[in-house]
Design an enzyme around this catalytic site. Structure first.
Site, PDB file in Angstrom:
ATOM      1  N   GLY B 131       0.822  -1.207   0.000  1.00 52.98           N
ATOM      2  CA  GLY B 131       0.000   0.000   0.000  1.00 52.98           C
ATOM      3  C   GLY B 131       0.855   1.256   0.000  1.00 52.98           C
ATOM      4  CD  GLU B 248       8.269  -1.532  -5.738  1.00 48.89           C
ATOM      5  OE1 GLU B 248       8.363  -0.608  -4.894  1.00 48.89           O
ATOM      6  OE2 GLU B 248       7.288  -1.686  -6.477  1.00 48.89           O
TER       7      GLU B 248
END
Lengths: 379, 413
Positions: B131, B248
């Site tokens: 999120g 990431e």
């Protein structure tokens, strides 16, 4: 596989770096050019480099070399590439010593390699005959005569040709134009009858020569490697040369890039440092990324040279293609990002641009090596 | 060194014995195992393979064994990866828990948090989603507005997220929320974990240009989350957020590793193979311009793979991904985009179909490439746009001065 330098190599890198900055900075090339030096390099500096062991790094210990491996030469070539100091490293150590080591008889190796290690012998590879690198297009002939051969032909872009004691001449002994078979290598004294060597003044102020061979007689001991089968030795030599040149080009590109970054951090316009402009930052970030890939391509190839030696042709073409493309861009950016001062002769950046173009073309440019990569990869 | 050789021998023997044959082939996107409470296994062998690897902790080889990880050193982890690559073994489990949350939880989480969340990640029992982005906070991520307000032992969360990958399939979310509105934007953010089954969480898939819906809009309406689920210090979430972004980016940079010489051999599966097949060429690609472009792409791919390898070796001495992860992310994504553009050129109008319909003008593979080409456009947007990565390289790697606007607003992801 090791993509990072080991401890010995790191120490060597510091030492070579220190030596080049102190004794062989870019002002050496400028001085030689301005003095119109006939040799085109400093014999005194070369003597020091020989004393440091640079000429014998890749030569086996049995021939008085130091057997440090190609990883050592990688460092020396990169660091000398950073300061553009002219040396016979490419002509003599990278190319000719490699050819002798790969193709030479025991007698030839014992006679020549120790002399190279000691700095007593400078050699040059006489290969190119056209404006484009093409190692199979050999029209120079060597015809048998008595117990020896007679050589005729014309060679261009012979690196260090006019200062070499001996030349390795690539000649055709059989076959037609562009055949790999029928190519042979001969060692010829530069002062032999019928050998005419003229220096060609190049844009990079480094050494090259035009060599004409007019009925040059050599004896059978002059043959290096097998008759008609010289291309095998030649191609492997060229691949090692390409990888070595890529290391020199990496040093060139890295130096230009470092100078660009320094300049972006000190030049002010519009009341701010120009390095704060996104238009320049992104170009710098792209250059950094490409340079990292270049470093990996060079390291990978040298690691393979010191290892299993599989895949050398493809790794050589990857390194030379990548470096040729990236150095072309970075050397252009070197001028552009420095603005007007980058156009002046007084400023060093132009030397890097000039050397870049010659190094790009030597032993095959980016297009040559992309074509070769595709062929080697089967498409 | 000897122990490493021993480890390699053991790993090789174990893999040889335990990796099912059907798990040694390239996998398509719908075969990827994501785990979770309701896992899907297209092939029963996938389940077996996951269970065997998870039992050793080898789904997360270098995580500490006290939390269920493999407990391997970085060197051993590299060897295991090489040995898996050698036999073409599939990754047994793919999850954002492994590639993103786990590493930061191990670095910043409390012991209780690690014991609660790490083992289920290793075993593939809980599927996580991220999120981060919001409608008004994309590249300027720190401008996010989803808020968490303390109420007794809980936080009450309100707001919305966007581009939440697989939110509709995820079990838990790691989420950035604003916990202080009265300080500069980077200083009022916290990092919190909660169950997607919590009351007040809804998701809505977003249809992309490729026709697929891997991303969602996610809405939080008075979602009640125990305060102990906050990771790290209150209002210090930005530190963790940035760290996670580095992981990431490292993960996404893997997109650039799909070609190179590993794929030599399976000719039709490569760009050059496709280019030759669609032109009826047998020995040499007849389009000289395309041939040069493909060679350039492949050379870049190889040099990129060497760079990833070098980065891994350098990381062995350091601690995890550095700002160079931005370089790898950016380059890897651009390579992947180049690959699909070249595939389109390679295949001509056979790469331009949308659906098979009643006719069979387009094969399944051809249609897949069309969709993947469209999907690849997102590579340089997700995980920080190309432009943001270049900003990060300029600032953190090259040390260039901040852009005047950034210096004023401090607004960069």
């Amino acid at each position: 596989m090791s993509m990072v330098l080991n401890e010995d190599q790191m120490m060597l890198k510091d030492a070579v770096r220190g030596y080049c900055l102190t004794n062989a900075p870019v002002s050496v090339l400028r001085y030689l050019r301005d003095q119109q030096s006939e040799d085109g390099f400093s014999r005194e500096l070369w003597r020091q480099m020989v004393d440091l062991g640079w000429a014998g790094m890749t030569i086996p210990e049995q021939y008085d070399g130091f057997g440090f491996g190609y990883g050592g030469l990688e460092i020396v070539l990169e660091e000398t590439g950073r300061t553009l100091v002219p040396t016979p490293l490419v002509s003599t150590v990278l190319l000719c010593a490699t050819a002798i080591n790969l193709g030479g008889s025991e007698e030839q190796k014992s006679a020549l390699l120790p002399a190279i290690v000691k700095g007593e012998l400078i050699m040059a590879l006489a290969l190119e005959e056209t404006p484009f690198h093409n190692p199979t297009r050999i029209a120079t002939t060597a015809r048998p005569q008595g117990a020896g051969y007679v050589l005729n032909g014309s060679k261009q872009l012979v690196i260090d040709g006019h200062i070499a004691d001996k030349l390795i001449v690539v000649a055709r002994t059989a076959g037609g134009q562009d055949d790999k078979e029928g190519i042979s290598l001969f060692m010829v004294d530069r002062t032999a009858t019928g050998v005419d060597v003229r220096r060609t003044l190049m844009v990079d102020s480094r050494n090259a020569a035009h060599v004409t061979l007019n009925n040059v007689q050599v004896d059978e001991e002059a043959l290096l490697g097998d008759l008609h089968n010289g291309f095998i030795v030649l191609e492997k030599t060229l691949d090692i040369g390409r990888i070595g040149l890529a290391a020199e080009m990496l040093g060139n590109a890295q130096e230009v890039f470092d100078r660009i970054i320094d300049y972006l951090k000190q030049r002010e316009q519009f009341g701010v440092l120009i390095g704060s402009f996104q238009g320049l930052q992104h170009r710098a970030a792209h250059m950094y990324s490409e340079l990292e890939l270049c470093r990996s391509a060079v390291r990978r190839a040298f690691d393979e040279l010191d290892g299993a030696q599989e895949d050398i042709p493809i790794l050589a073409s990857i390194a030379k293609a990548k470096l040729s493309e990236v150095l072309c861009n970075i050397s252009n950016e070197g001028v552009q990002m420095h603005g007007g001062i980058g156009m002046t002769d007084e400023f060093d950046i132009g030397f890097y641009l000039k050397r870049a173009r010659v190094a790009q073309v030597l032993l095959g440019d980016a297009t040559f090596h992309r074509d070769r990569y595709a062929t080697l990869s089967g498409f | 060194m000897q122990e490493l050789d021993q480890f390699r021998d053991n790993a090789r023997a174990w893999l040889e014995h335990n990796c099912p044959a059907s798990m040694r082939t390239p996998m398509t996107e719908d075969e990827v195992v994501w785990g979770g409470r309701n896992p899907t296994f297209k092939n029963p062998d996938s389940k077996l393979w996951l269970e065997r690897m998870a039992a050793l902790g080898w789904t997360c080889p270098t995580w500490p064994s006290e939390y269920g990880g493999g407990g391997l050193s970085k060197e051993e982890g590299l060897i295991l990866a090489e040995e898996m690559q050698r036999i073409g073994a599939r990754s047994p489990l793919n999850s954002f828990g492994i590639s993103m949350l786990g590493p930061v939880l191990l670095e910043y989480g409390t012991d209780e948090q690690k014991l609660e969340h790490i083992p289920p990640i290793v075993r593939g029992e809980i599927r996580w989603c991220q999120g981060y982005s919001e409608p008004g906070a994309g590249s300027d991520l720190a401008a996010l507005g989803a808020k968490a307000v303390l109420d007794g032992d809980d936080y009450i969360i309100n707001g919305s997220k966007v581009w939440t990958s697989y939110a509709d399939k995820a079990d838990w979310i790691f989420c950035l929320v604003r916990t202080d509105f009265d300080v500069p934007k980077h200083s009022g953010i916290s990092f919190i974990l909660f169950d997607m089954r919590s009351k007040g969480v809804t998701t809505r898939p977003i249809r992309l240009i490729s026709g697929a819906s891997p991303f969602c809009e996610t809405f939080f309406d008075d979602v009640r989350v125990p305060a102990r689920n906050l990771v790290g210090k209150l209002n210090d979430g930005w530190t963790i957020a940035k760290r996670l972004l580095q992981h990431e980016r490292t993960m996404i940079s893997g997109f650039g590793l799909t070609s190179g010489r590993a794929s030599r051999g399976a000719l039709a599966a490569t760009v050059e193979g496709a280019a030759m097949k669609y032109r009826g060429d047998t020995t040499k690609l007849s389009d000289a311009v395309l041939r040069d472009e493909i060679a350039r792409y492949k050379i870049d791919s190889e040099a990129f793979a060497f760079t990833s390898r070098r980065s891994m070796e350098e990381a062995k001495t350091g601690k995890g991904p550095s700002a160079t992860s931005s370089m790898l992310k950016n380059y890897g994504c651009e390579l992947n985009k180049r690959r699909y553009e070249l595939l389109l050129q390679a295949m001509g109008n056979q790469a331009l179909g949308w659906e098979s319909g009643d006719h069979t003008d387009f094969s399944k593979d051809e249609l897949r490439i069309t969709r993947e080409w469209l999907r690849s456009k997102g590579n340089s947007i997700e995980g920080g746009t190309a432009e943001i990565q270049l900003n990060v390289i300029a600032k953190r790697v090259l040390g260039l001065p901040e852009m005047p606007i950034a210096a004023q607003k401090k607004g960069e992801k």
